[in-house]
Write a protein that holds these residues in place. Structure first.
Motif, PDB file in Angstrom:
ATOM      1  N   GLY A 117       0.794  -1.224   0.000  1.00  0.00           N
ATOM      2  CA  GLY A 117       0.000   0.000   0.000  1.00  0.00           C
ATOM      3  C   GLY A 117       0.830   1.278   0.000  1.00  0.00           C
ATOM      4  O   GLY A 117       0.282   2.369  -0.068  1.00  0.00           O
TER       5      GLY A 117
ATOM      6  N   ALA B 250       1.078   4.787  -7.077  1.00  0.00           N
ATOM      7  CA  ALA B 250      -0.078   4.334  -7.858  1.00  0.00           C
ATOM      8  C   ALA B 250       0.259   4.288  -9.338  1.00  0.00           C
ATOM      9  O   ALA B 250      -0.151   3.369 -10.049  1.00  0.00           O
ATOM     10  CB  ALA B 250      -1.269   5.259  -7.629  1.00  0.00           C
TER      11      ALA B 250
ATOM     12  N   GLU C 237       2.945  -6.448  -4.211  1.00  0.00           N
ATOM     13  CA  GLU C 237       1.582  -6.422  -3.676  1.00  0.00           C
ATOM     14  C   GLU C 237       0.607  -6.793  -4.783  1.00  0.00           C
ATOM     15  O   GLU C 237       0.968  -6.821  -5.965  1.00  0.00           O
ATOM     16  CB  GLU C 237       1.221  -5.041  -3.112  1.00  0.00           C
ATOM     17  CG  GLU C 237       1.163  -3.930  -4.143  1.00  0.00           C
ATOM     18  CD  GLU C 237       0.994  -2.544  -3.527  1.00  0.00           C
ATOM     19  OE1 GLU C 237       1.258  -2.364  -2.317  1.00  0.00           O
ATOM     20  OE2 GLU C 237       0.590  -1.633  -4.264  1.00  0.00           O
TER      21      GLU C 237
ATOM     22  N   ARG D 174      -3.121  -5.618  -6.353  1.00  0.00           N
ATOM     23  CA  ARG D 174      -3.953  -4.422  -6.378  1.00  0.00           C
ATOM     24  C   ARG D 174      -5.305  -4.706  -7.015  1.00  0.00           C
ATOM     25  O   ARG D 174      -5.378  -5.357  -8.052  1.00  0.00           O
ATOM     26  CB  ARG D 174      -3.271  -3.331  -7.201  1.00  0.00           C
ATOM     27  CG  ARG D 174      -2.011  -2.816  -6.572  1.00  0.00           C
ATOM     28  CD  ARG D 174      -1.323  -1.829  -7.457  1.00  0.00           C
ATOM     29  NE  ARG D 174      -0.341  -1.081  -6.682  1.00  0.00           N
ATOM     30  CZ  ARG D 174       0.317  -0.037  -7.147  1.00  0.00           C
ATOM     31  NH1 ARG D 174       0.121   0.389  -8.389  1.00  0.00           N
ATOM     32  NH2 ARG D 174       1.177   0.593  -6.384  1.00  0.00           N
TER      33      ARG D 174
ATOM     34  N   TRP E 127      -8.158  -2.454  -8.572  1.00  0.00           N
ATOM     35  CA  TRP E 127      -8.544  -1.113  -9.001  1.00  0.00           C
ATOM     36  C   TRP E 127     -10.061  -0.983  -8.971  1.00  0.00           C
ATOM     37  O   TRP E 127     -10.783  -1.894  -9.385  1.00  0.00           O
ATOM     38  CB  TRP E 127      -8.008  -0.828 -10.406  1.00  0.00           C
ATOM     39  CG  TRP E 127      -6.553  -0.469 -10.374  1.00  0.00           C
ATOM     40  CD1 TRP E 127      -5.494  -1.327 -10.512  1.00  0.00           C
ATOM     41  CD2 TRP E 127      -6.006   0.822 -10.158  1.00  0.00           C
ATOM     42  NE1 TRP E 127      -4.313  -0.630 -10.396  1.00  0.00           N
ATOM     43  CE2 TRP E 127      -4.600   0.691 -10.185  1.00  0.00           C
ATOM     44  CE3 TRP E 127      -6.558   2.083  -9.951  1.00  0.00           C
ATOM     45  CZ2 TRP E 127      -3.739   1.772 -10.013  1.00  0.00           C
ATOM     46  CZ3 TRP E 127      -5.705   3.160  -9.784  1.00  0.00           C
ATOM     47  CH2 TRP E 127      -4.305   2.998  -9.813  1.00  0.00           C
TER      48      TRP E 127
ATOM     49  N   PHE F 260      -7.056   2.228  -6.035  1.00  0.00           N
ATOM     50  CA  PHE F 260      -6.871   0.806  -5.773  1.00  0.00           C
ATOM     51  C   PHE F 260      -6.777   0.541  -4.286  1.00  0.00           C
ATOM     52  O   PHE F 260      -6.469   1.436  -3.490  1.00  0.00           O
ATOM     53  CB  PHE F 260      -5.635   0.252  -6.504  1.00  0.00           C
ATOM     54  CG  PHE F 260      -4.318   0.744  -5.967  1.00  0.00           C
ATOM     55  CD1 PHE F 260      -3.665   0.080  -4.930  1.00  0.00           C
ATOM     56  CD2 PHE F 260      -3.719   1.870  -6.498  1.00  0.00           C
ATOM     57  CE1 PHE F 260      -2.453   0.538  -4.444  1.00  0.00           C
ATOM     58  CE2 PHE F 260      -2.512   2.347  -6.028  1.00  0.00           C
ATOM     59  CZ  PHE F 260      -1.874   1.671  -4.990  1.00  0.00           C
TER      60      PHE F 260
ATOM     61  N   ALA G  85      -4.734  -2.242  -1.869  1.00  0.00           N
ATOM     62  CA  ALA G  85      -3.585  -3.148  -1.959  1.00  0.00           C
ATOM     63  C   ALA G  85      -3.688  -4.279  -0.935  1.00  0.00           C
ATOM     64  O   ALA G  85      -4.185  -4.077   0.176  1.00  0.00           O
ATOM     65  CB  ALA G  85      -2.298  -2.369  -1.748  1.00  0.00           C
TER      66      ALA G  85
ATOM     67  N   ALA H 199      -7.164 -10.415  -2.206  1.00  0.00           N
ATOM     68  CA  ALA H 199      -7.449  -9.442  -3.263  1.00  0.00           C
ATOM     69  C   ALA H 199      -8.567  -9.950  -4.165  1.00  0.00           C
ATOM     70  O   ALA H 199      -9.476  -9.203  -4.530  1.00  0.00           O
ATOM     71  CB  ALA H 199      -6.182  -9.169  -4.076  1.00  0.00           C
TER      72      ALA H 199
ATOM     73  N   GLU I  38       2.736  -3.128 -13.196  1.00  0.00           N
ATOM     74  CA  GLU I  38       1.597  -3.983 -12.881  1.00  0.00           C
ATOM     75  C   GLU I  38       1.470  -5.040 -13.974  1.00  0.00           C
ATOM     76  O   GLU I  38       1.561  -4.720 -15.165  1.00  0.00           O
ATOM     77  CB  GLU I  38       0.304  -3.167 -12.827  1.00  0.00           C
ATOM     78  CG  GLU I  38       0.216  -2.260 -11.643  1.00  0.00           C
ATOM     79  CD  GLU I  38      -1.061  -1.437 -11.651  1.00  0.00           C
ATOM     80  OE1 GLU I  38      -1.468  -1.014 -10.560  1.00  0.00           O
ATOM     81  OE2 GLU I  38      -1.649  -1.196 -12.722  1.00  0.00           O
TER      82      GLU I  38
END
Length: 122
Positions: free
Chosen positions: A7, A11, A26, A28, A30, A47, A49, A56, A97
């Motif tokens: 976190g 971003a 991590e 994420r 969104w 998002f 985290a 998630a 990502e």
């Protein structure tokens, strides 16, 4: 992965590419207010985290306006493909990502990049 850092990463990072990863940082999820997610961050996308993929995924499945989880990875040596079929090795840290399924078989191990380049010679 360092759970205490989940976190805290930026971003805005790169998206996809590189063929190899060094660390998972991590997962994420969104969220999009225009698709029904809770409005925060001035109504912009945001998002949440997570340290574990399973958490998630569960969150994304029960949350309105949520995408499937993405994974934030760190690359310190990776393969760039500036044009289709032309590969170059890049040394230097990059956060990006990825889709979670791209993790399978993509962890950089000793000699992995060299094997990849040999297999993709023209």
């Amino acid at each position: 992965m360092e759970p205490e850092k989940v976190g805290t990463y930026p971003a805005l990072v790169k998206s996809g590419a590189g063929y190899f990863y060094d660390e998972v940082l991590e997962y994420r999820v969104w969220l999009h207010p225009e698709r029904g997610a809770f409005r925060r961050n001035g109504g912009n996308d945001y998002f949440v985290a997570f340290a574990q993929y399973e958490r998630a995924l569960a969150f994304s499945q029960r949350s309105k306006g949520a995408e499937e989880p993405l994974v934030l990875i760190r690359q310190s040596r990776y393969v760039n493909e500036p044009i289709p079929g032309k590969f170059e090795v890049v040394n230097g840290e990059r956060l990006t990502e990825w889709q979670v399924q791209w993790l399978v078989g993509s962890k950089r191990t000793p000699g992995a990049i060299e094997r990849f380049l040999e297999e993709h010679k023209k």
